[in-house]
Write an enzyme that holds these catalytic residues in place. Structure first.
Site, PDB file in Angstrom:
ATOM      1  N   SER A  91      -9.494   1.670   2.969  1.00  0.00           N
ATOM      2  CA  SER A  91      -8.104   2.575   2.354  1.00  0.00           C
ATOM      3  C   SER A  91      -7.955   2.108   1.398  1.00  0.00           C
ATOM      4  O   SER A  91      -7.286   1.839   0.464  1.00  0.00           O
ATOM      5  CB  SER A  91      -8.215   3.760   2.800  1.00  0.00           C
ATOM      6  N   LYS A 147       0.285  -1.650  -0.183  1.00  0.00           N
ATOM      7  CA  LYS A 147      -0.404  -0.248  -0.038  1.00  0.00           C
ATOM      8  C   LYS A 147       0.817   1.735  -0.536  1.00  0.00           C
ATOM      9  O   LYS A 147       1.519   1.202   0.891  1.00  0.00           O
ATOM     10  CB  LYS A 147      -1.170  -0.202   1.460  1.00  0.00           C
ATOM     11  N   SER A 178     -10.176  -0.293   7.216  1.00  0.00           N
ATOM     12  CA  SER A 178      -9.199  -0.494   5.575  1.00  0.00           C
ATOM     13  C   SER A 178      -8.095  -1.623   5.413  1.00  0.00           C
ATOM     14  O   SER A 178      -7.996  -1.435   4.115  1.00  0.00           O
ATOM     15  CB  SER A 178      -8.129   1.000   5.753  1.00  0.00           C
TER      16      SER A 178
HETATM   17  N1  GLN Z   1     -13.185   4.186   6.463  1.00  0.00           N
HETATM   18  C1  GLN Z   1     -12.165   4.936   7.286  1.00  0.00           C
HETATM   19  C2  GLN Z   1     -12.028   5.687   7.362  1.00  0.00           C
HETATM   20  O1  GLN Z   1     -12.307   7.096   6.100  1.00  0.00           O
HETATM   21  C3  GLN Z   1     -11.757   3.553   7.379  1.00  0.00           C
HETATM   22  C4  GLN Z   1      -9.845   4.233   6.662  1.00  0.00           C
HETATM   23  C5  GLN Z   1      -9.033   3.258   7.262  1.00  0.00           C
HETATM   24  O2  GLN Z   1      -9.662   2.645   7.983  1.00  0.00           O
HETATM   25  N2  GLN Z   1      -7.668   3.828   6.663  1.00  0.00           N
HETATM   26  O3  GLN Z   1     -11.765   6.665   8.083  1.00  0.00           O
END
Ligand code: GLN
Length: 488
Positions: free
Chosen positions: A153, A78, A177
């Site tokens: 994400s 990532k 994420s």
């Molecule tokens: N969807 C969540 C957010 O937008 C989690 C994102 C994440 O785990 N990096 O913050």
């Protein structure tokens, strides 16, 4: 022989050690496949020369009889992990073209275990999002239906693994994420206990929540990778746990007879799409066949996890992102009259809408007069949410539930509605706030033939048990072996 991309990490590692295939051949195969499916938007950066040089080095180590667990196995990261060999952008214009002078600890550890880096994977900007549509560069497309989002994400990571462009990938999970894109793309992903994996060189979003983890097709592969990734890093991450590295594969095959699986009605309430529920019920029935017992538990503050997370995460983000000021890293505005204008223009140009929104929310909840009303209240409720889990773990060994309320939605469907995105995080946020290890395991298919993930949550430091529970399901079912059509 099956195609190289059909092999799991464990199978590839065995073949490489037996010298039935070389690391260079494997790397070439995946680079070519990645290029062929570039339209999926999984990768933000590849570099054939760098990858092949690492593969040649792995072949030399193999020839010398070394047996590092991932020797020659390709992996992609990532783009939130900084790397010296590739640019590191966090999916943001702010860091476009940025080169780190060092590797993140996770990357260093995986390289040490012999993994060969295929490239950097697309993600929501600074890991803020649930659909990968917040990437400043391009969306990533769900390989099961390219008109749908892959989740986020860590969207690029999930796409790359599901489309078999890499046998495994790293992801990060702040509020879901790893789990949510794994669920939406039909793969397996685990977020370990907070502090298991070093955050050094992981571009920070919300430091009290951020945690790295592997994404692969099987729990067995996740165990292999997690064992290589975890371990103390006291000089570089003060929150890394002072515990020796562990072999998370050690109890993969343990029996599930007598296992107590906690099922909470707070996770199976009105917000859950019936097609997801049906798939999850079938997975739970499998566990009963494997000897587990389902126990009703209560997680009464589940709904509160949304306001709590969307106060704490932006608060920490607003502080973490203050470092992007046009001086130290990445983008700087071209024209400005004075220092203040330089800051303003740099940040206005470099950050996307969602990042700006979070910085504003975070600054607001931390400001004088609102700190007590919002931030401090959220911290207190965070503690209560963690306590609820401890109550539940008096009655059960693991908790099972949905990862997300629905299957992957259509591209654009929620992109102008931040609140709809936030609400879809309801089932992943509680375990994040409590710092618990949790994962997503393929559990069949729902509407439109889209994958559904089962979330499994265990108490702190119980990753080996969690992976055992996931592995036994995968031995009894074939949901994790299905491939999106057209991608053979
Ligand atoms: N969807 C969540 C957010 O937008 C989690 C994102 C994440 O785990 N990096 O913050």
């Amino acid at each position: 022989m099956s195609d190289l991309h059909d092999l799991t990490v464990a199978q590839l590692a065995t073949k490489l050690r037996a010298r039935e295939v070389s690391a260079v051949e494997v790397a070439q195969h995946f680079l070519a496949r990645g290029a062929r499916h570039d339209a999926l938007g999984a990768y933000l950066a590849t570099n054939e020369e760098v990858t092949l040089a690492q593969a040649r080095a792995a072949d030399a180590r193999l020839a010398a009889g070394e047996t590092a667990p991932l020797l020659g196995v390709p992996i992609a990261h990532k783009d939130i992990f900084v790397t010296t060999d590739f640019p590191s952008t966090a999916g943001s214009r702010m860091l476009e073209g940025y080169r780190s002078p060092f590797d993140s600890t996770i990357v260093t550890r995986l390289k040490g275990a012999g993994a060969v880096t295929l490239g950097k994977l697309n993600c929501d900007e600074f890991a803020m999002g649930s659909s990968n549509e917040n990437s400043a560069f391009k969306p990533a497309l769900n390989p099961w239906d390219t008109t749908r989002i892959p989740g986020g994400s860590s969207g690029g990571s999930a796409v790359a693994v599901a489309a078999r462009l890499t046998p495994a990938a790293t992801g990060t999970d702040t509020g879901g994420s790893i789990r949510q894109p794994a669920s939406f793309c039909g793969i397996t992903g685990i977020k370990p206990t907070y502090g298991r994996a070093s955050r050094y060189g992981m571009i920070a979003f919300a430091s009290s929540l951020d945690q790295a983890g592997p994404m692969a097709r099987t729990a067995e592969d996740c165990a292999l990778l997690l064992s290589a990734m975890c371990g103390p890093d006291p000089d570089r991450d003060s929150t890394s746990l002072d515990l020796p590295a562990e072999d998370f594969s050690r109890c993969l095959n343990d029996s599930l007879a007598g296992l107590r699986i906690g099922v909470s009605k707070d996770f199976f309430g009105k917000g859950l799409a019936p097609n997801v529920r049906t798939a999850l019920d079938a997975a739970l029935a499998q566990y009963v066949k494997l000897g587990a017992r389902l126990i009703e538990i209560s997680l009464p503050r589940t709904e509160l996890s949304i306001p709590v997370y969307y106060i704490i995460a932006p608060a920490e983000a607003s502080s973490n992102l203050s470092r992007f000021d046009g001086v130290k890293f990445g983008h700087r505005a071209g024209k400005y009259a004075d220092l203040t204008e330089m800051y303003k223009k740099t940040r206005a140009e470099g950050f996307g809408d969602e990042v700006k929104r979070r910085i504003m929310i975070g600054t607001y909840v931390l400001s004088h007069g609102y700190y007590d009303a919002y931030y401090l209240q959220a911290q207190k409720i965070r503690r209560l949410i963690a306590d609820d889990f401890q109550q539940a773990f008096k009655q059960c060994d693991v908790i099972a539930g949905p990862v997300a309320p629905s299957v992957a939605w259509k591209l654009g469907e929620k992109s102008n509605d931040p609140l709809a995105n936030y609400l879809s995080d309801i089932y992943t946020l509680p375990a994040s706030l409590a710092g618990l290890p949790c994962m997503s395991v393929p559990a069949g298919f729902g509407t439109g033939g889209m994958p559904v993930g089962l979330q499994l949550i265990a108490n702190h430091l119980q990753e080996a048990r969690l992976l055992n529970v996931a592995h036994r399901l995968q031995q009894a079912t074939d949901w994790h072996q299905k491939t999106p059509e057209g991608l053979r």
